[in-house]
Motif scaffolding. Structure first.
Motif, PDB file in Angstrom:
ATOM      1  N   ASP A 227      -3.448   3.937  -2.274  1.00 40.39           N
ATOM      2  CA  ASP A 227      -3.361   3.079  -3.457  1.00 40.39           C
ATOM      3  C   ASP A 227      -2.895   1.705  -2.998  1.00 40.39           C
ATOM      4  OD1 ASP A 227      -3.052   1.925  -5.919  1.00 40.39           O
ATOM      5  OD2 ASP A 227      -1.254   3.052  -6.470  1.00 40.39           O
ATOM      6  N   GLU A 228      -3.820   0.736  -2.990  1.00 41.45           N
ATOM      7  CA  GLU A 228      -3.520  -0.629  -2.578  1.00 41.45           C
ATOM      8  C   GLU A 228      -3.213  -1.456  -3.826  1.00 41.45           C
ATOM      9  OE1 GLU A 228      -2.326  -3.494  -1.072  1.00 41.45           O
ATOM     10  OE2 GLU A 228      -3.320  -2.454   0.612  1.00 41.45           O
ATOM     11  N   ARG A 229      -1.977  -1.948  -3.942  1.00 39.68           N
ATOM     12  CA  ARG A 229      -1.548  -2.644  -5.156  1.00 39.68           C
ATOM     13  C   ARG A 229      -1.538  -4.154  -5.012  1.00 39.68           C
ATOM     14  NH1 ARG A 229       2.991   1.301  -7.947  1.00 39.68           N
ATOM     15  NH2 ARG A 229       1.793   3.238  -7.670  1.00 39.68           N
TER      16      ARG A 229
ATOM     17  N   GLN B 243     -14.522   0.007  -2.528  1.00 43.48           N
ATOM     18  CA  GLN B 243     -13.246   0.645  -2.199  1.00 43.48           C
ATOM     19  C   GLN B 243     -13.093   0.735  -0.686  1.00 43.48           C
ATOM     20  OE1 GLN B 243     -12.470   4.308  -4.229  1.00 43.48           O
ATOM     21  NE2 GLN B 243     -13.108   3.538  -6.233  1.00 43.48           N
TER      22      GLN B 243
ATOM     23  N   GLN C 232       0.819  -1.205   0.000  1.00 40.99           N
ATOM     24  CA  GLN C 232       0.000   0.000   0.000  1.00 40.99           C
ATOM     25  C   GLN C 232       0.855   1.258   0.000  1.00 40.99           C
ATOM     26  OE1 GLN C 232      -3.802   0.307   2.242  1.00 40.99           O
ATOM     27  NE2 GLN C 232      -2.694   1.804   3.470  1.00 40.99           N
ATOM     28  N   ARG C 233       0.459   2.213  -0.834  1.00 40.77           N
ATOM     29  CA  ARG C 233       1.084   3.535  -0.873  1.00 40.77           C
ATOM     30  C   ARG C 233       0.049   4.565  -0.436  1.00 40.77           C
ATOM     31  NH1 ARG C 233       3.118   0.307  -4.673  1.00 40.77           N
ATOM     32  NH2 ARG C 233       5.315   0.483  -5.270  1.00 40.77           N
ATOM     33  N   THR C 234       0.440   5.389   0.517  1.00 41.18           N
ATOM     34  CA  THR C 234      -0.438   6.440   1.021  1.00 41.18           C
ATOM     35  C   THR C 234       0.234   7.788   0.802  1.00 41.18           C
ATOM     36  OG1 THR C 234      -1.318   4.961   2.713  1.00 41.18           O
ATOM     37  CG2 THR C 234      -1.688   7.318   3.018  1.00 41.18           C
TER      38      THR C 234
ATOM     39  N   ASP D   3      -9.863   7.861  -1.572  1.00 41.87           N
ATOM     40  CA  ASP D   3      -9.517   9.285  -1.551  1.00 41.87           C
ATOM     41  C   ASP D   3     -10.326   9.942  -0.443  1.00 41.87           C
ATOM     42  OD1 ASP D   3      -7.755   9.127  -3.640  1.00 41.87           O
ATOM     43  OD2 ASP D   3      -9.190   9.730  -5.167  1.00 41.87           O
TER      44      ASP D   3
ATOM     45  N   ARG E 289      -4.656  10.050  -0.121  1.00 41.59           N
ATOM     46  CA  ARG E 289      -4.954   9.124  -1.231  1.00 41.59           C
ATOM     47  C   ARG E 289      -4.252   7.792  -0.955  1.00 41.59           C
ATOM     48  NH1 ARG E 289      -4.806  11.456  -7.086  1.00 41.59           N
ATOM     49  NH2 ARG E 289      -6.797  12.175  -6.227  1.00 41.59           N
TER      50      ARG E 289
ATOM     51  N   ASP F 169      -8.351   0.938  -1.993  1.00 45.26           N
ATOM     52  CA  ASP F 169      -8.130   2.281  -2.546  1.00 45.26           C
ATOM     53  C   ASP F 169      -9.122   3.268  -1.944  1.00 45.26           C
ATOM     54  OD1 ASP F 169      -6.264   1.038  -4.107  1.00 45.26           O
ATOM     55  OD2 ASP F 169      -7.515   0.952  -5.900  1.00 45.26           O
TER      56      ASP F 169
END
Length: 444
Positions: free
Chosen positions: A96-98, A154, A59-61, A112, A94, A110
């Motif tokens: 972004d779960e990859r 989401q 995960q990127r936050t 926002d 934001r 994911d």
């Protein structure tokens, strides 16, 4: 950890940049200024084999925080000044779960999230009795608009994010009475309003897991105490002793949930305590002794029978900090060089891990040392060695009748193991040179 073993493949990295700017204009009757800030942050959490959670995670936050605050202060009548402060803040997160979701609900992770906050505060500073008595009534209004709801599919599998507006009004009255030179009595009383922070809302996706459904914390606080302060001299002393109590509604408290920490709202809580602190400067500051001690008595007022009347988690009953530092400022060919060496002792005891007050974290005492180098009054380098003695374990008795004492790692207030001896470095460069006091020449 969830597996009861050290996580060897999990990684958590944070990169952040912060800028704060201030513009100020002063005249004989007061001043106005503006404070502006920008924070950009990126956090990446990777758990490729599910050591921390129930499934793998990547995960990127990304977070962006914009802040602006115009404020001013002006004399209104004899012995009185009126202060006005306004602020506006916009926050964007934001996620972004990859990693592919394996949960039963198929949530992608994911999201926002956005929050806009505005505040307005007004304070009157009135001095009476030839300046010996200072009264400061104040009031502040806060309005927050949160857009935390996410489309179906989401967010988290049990996502509690919602769109809502919160309003808080916080009146307060402060008082300072000078009893004699160097001795004063201070007291304050009022309401407070504290929205949850971004970390409390969304966590760091490692050990700390956020709670999107948190409500703002509100409460009433009282405090009062004595302050001793001597004027700057070769030897000077500052000390204070105070008592305080706060009654909170929807108190935000971190509690352990399985392998994680997660904040929740407690219906009601009380935090009372005593605090004492002192700072003694000798030889014009070449030798400095500091110390502070806090005694807390907390009470959980939640309706849950197992929690009612228990101490609040993560708040030590006893907390002590001592520091001794020595140094001197040298003039090297017109350039100031100020080395400083010091040592610290920290002690914390009677900290509970859970809201039911059953699991007590072992007491800990840590010794540290530091070296500071100050160059040209603008370049500051610090080297700090924490836990010099390398303390790693402590004795702990599980809260089960008849259980034997076991050896566990020394931990923080939430039972997360602390490292042994570690080295920390800090470098700060002041781009703006320090201001020199203006001097006025006497006419001949």
């Amino acid at each position: 950890m969830a597996t009861g073993a050290q996580a060897r493949h999990t990684r958590l990295g944070t990169v952040s940049a912060r800028t704060v700017a201030r513009v100020r204009r002063t005249w004989s009757q007061g001043h106005v200024e503006g404070v502006f800030g920008v924070l950009a942050e990126q956090v990446r959490f990777r758990d490729p084999v599910g050591e921390i959670g129930l499934a793998r995670d990547d995960q990127r936050t990304r977070a962006l925080d914009l802040y602006a605050s115009p404020r001013g202060r002006v004399r209104v009548w004899r012995g009185a000044e009126l202060g006005l402060v306004a602020d506006v803040r916009g926050e964007l997160v934001r996620v972004d779960e990859r990693a592919a979701s394996t949960g039963p609900l198929g949530a992608t992770g994911d999201a926002d999230r956005r929050r806009v906050a505005g505040g307005l505060g007004l304070e009157l500073d009135q001095r009476l009795l030839a300046g010996r008595l200072q009264l400061a009534p104040a009031v502040r209004l806060d309005v927050l608009r949160s857009a935390f709801a996410v489309p179906a599919g989401q967010g988290e599998q049990s996502d509690e994010g919602r769109d809502h507006t919160s309003v808080g009004v916080s009146p307060r009255l402060g008082m300072r009475l000078s009893l004699r030179p160097g001795l004063s009595l201070r007291a304050s009383a009022g309401r407070y309003f504290r929205p949850p922070t971004l970390v409390e809302l969304f966590g760091d996706r490692g050990y700390a897991v956020g709670n999107e459904g948190l409500r703002p914390e509100r409460g009433t606080g009282l405090d009062g105490g004595l302050v001793v302060s001597t004027p700057p001299a070769r030897t000077s002393l500052y000390a204070h002793a105070a008592g305080f109590v706060t009654w909170s509604e929807d108190l935000i408290a971190w509690t352990q949930t399985g392998p994680y920490l997660r904040p929740t709202n407690l219906d009601r809580a009380r935090v009372a305590g005593l605090e004492a602190a002192a700072a003694l400067r000798l030889l014009n500051g070449d030798l400095e002794l500091r110390g502070n001690y806090t005694l807390l008595a907390t009470r959980n007022g939640s309706a849950e029978p197992s929690m009612f009347g228990q101490p609040l988690p993560g708040r030590p009953r006893h907390e002590l900090f001592l520091q001794v530092a020595a140094g001197h400022a040298y003039d090297l060919r017109g350039r100031e060089f100020a080395p400083r060496l010091g040592a610290t002792v920290e002690h914390a005891a009677r900290t509970f891990l859970d809201p039911s007050g059953r699991f007590e974290v072992p007491a800990r005492t840590l010794v540290g040392a530091f070296l500071e180098l100050h160059l040209l009054t603008r370049i500051h380098l610090a080297l700090e060695v924490r836990n010099v003695l390398g303390a790693r374990v402590a004795a702990w008795r599980p809260p089960v009748a008849g259980s034997p004492t076991v050896t566990v790692p020394i931990s923080d207030f939430f039972f997360f193991p602390l490292p042994g001896t570690s080295l920390w470095t800090t470098l700060r460069v002041d781009l703006q040179p320090p201001r020199r006091p203006r001097t006025t020449e006497r006419p001949s």
